[in-house]
Design a protein around this motif. Sequence first.
Motif, PDB file in Angstrom:
ATOM      1  N   UNK A 148       1.051  -1.305   0.029  1.00 24.33           N
ATOM      2  CA  UNK A 148      -0.266   0.133  -0.233  1.00 24.33           C
ATOM      3  C   UNK A 148       1.135   1.305  -0.082  1.00 24.33           C
ATOM      4  N   UNK A 149       2.115   1.435   0.610  1.00 26.06           N
ATOM      5  CA  UNK A 149       3.072   2.349   0.574  1.00 26.06           C
ATOM      6  C   UNK A 149       3.928   2.061  -0.447  1.00 26.06           C
ATOM      7  N   UNK A 150       4.843   1.047  -0.827  1.00 20.26           N
ATOM      8  CA  UNK A 150       5.715   1.085  -1.992  1.00 20.26           C
ATOM      9  C   UNK A 150       4.692   1.487  -2.882  1.00 20.26           C
ATOM     10  N   UNK A 151       3.807   1.060  -3.315  1.00 17.97           N
ATOM     11  CA  UNK A 151       3.678   1.242  -4.100  1.00 17.97           C
ATOM     12  C   UNK A 151       1.464   1.611  -4.472  1.00 17.97           C
ATOM     13  N   UNK A 152       1.908   2.741  -4.211  1.00 20.01           N
ATOM     14  CA  UNK A 152       0.102   3.378  -3.629  1.00 20.01           C
ATOM     15  C   UNK A 152      -0.584   3.139  -5.261  1.00 20.01           C
ATOM     16  N   UNK A 153       0.206   3.506  -6.340  1.00 18.47           N
ATOM     17  CA  UNK A 153      -0.686   4.036  -7.761  1.00 18.47           C
ATOM     18  C   UNK A 153      -1.276   2.676  -8.273  1.00 18.47           C
ATOM     19  N   UNK A 154      -0.302   1.502  -7.749  1.00 21.09           N
ATOM     20  CA  UNK A 154      -0.526   0.095  -8.293  1.00 21.09           C
ATOM     21  C   UNK A 154      -1.961  -0.455  -7.040  1.00 21.09           C
ATOM     22  N   UNK A 155      -2.267   0.322  -5.791  1.00 20.03           N
ATOM     23  CA  UNK A 155      -2.723  -0.516  -4.610  1.00 20.03           C
ATOM     24  C   UNK A 155      -4.636   0.532  -5.434  1.00 20.03           C
ATOM     25  N   UNK A 156      -4.107   1.460  -5.962  1.00 22.00           N
ATOM     26  CA  UNK A 156      -5.161   2.405  -6.150  1.00 22.00           C
ATOM     27  C   UNK A 156      -5.982   1.681  -6.784  1.00 22.00           C
TER      28      UNK A 156
END
Length: 123
Positions: free
Chosen positions: A24-32
């Motif tokens: 969630x924090x390391x690759x926020x765009x993917x999580x979003x």
Amino acid sequence: MTDQLTKIGTWLFPLSFLLYVELHFGNADMGAAFVPAWIPFPLFWDYFTGVCILAFIISCLIGKYDKLATLLMALYVFLMIFLVHIPRAADKNDMLNIFRNIMIVGALLVYARFAAKDKRIVN
């Protein structure tokens, strides 16, 4: 001996969720990108979810409100099944995530029932 060995699970289980915090924090765009299009502010929800998962982990490790945190985490994962993974199953072959999340919900409920230290919520 087996009691000592199984107590390790009360640490390993919540710590295993650190992977999701990093995602969630390391690759926020993917999580979003997992946030359904009809829900506004996907980046906010990605970071908010990461903070909630981290709060769950800390709660379990210190034994304060761990039953409540675990039940809320189970609710979150259950909602993810219906809001994210089932709608994506037809298009993106997301069946693996559905079944994995069902297992996680089950494990969270077992943890809340048998491993949680906080006894304020009655079984």
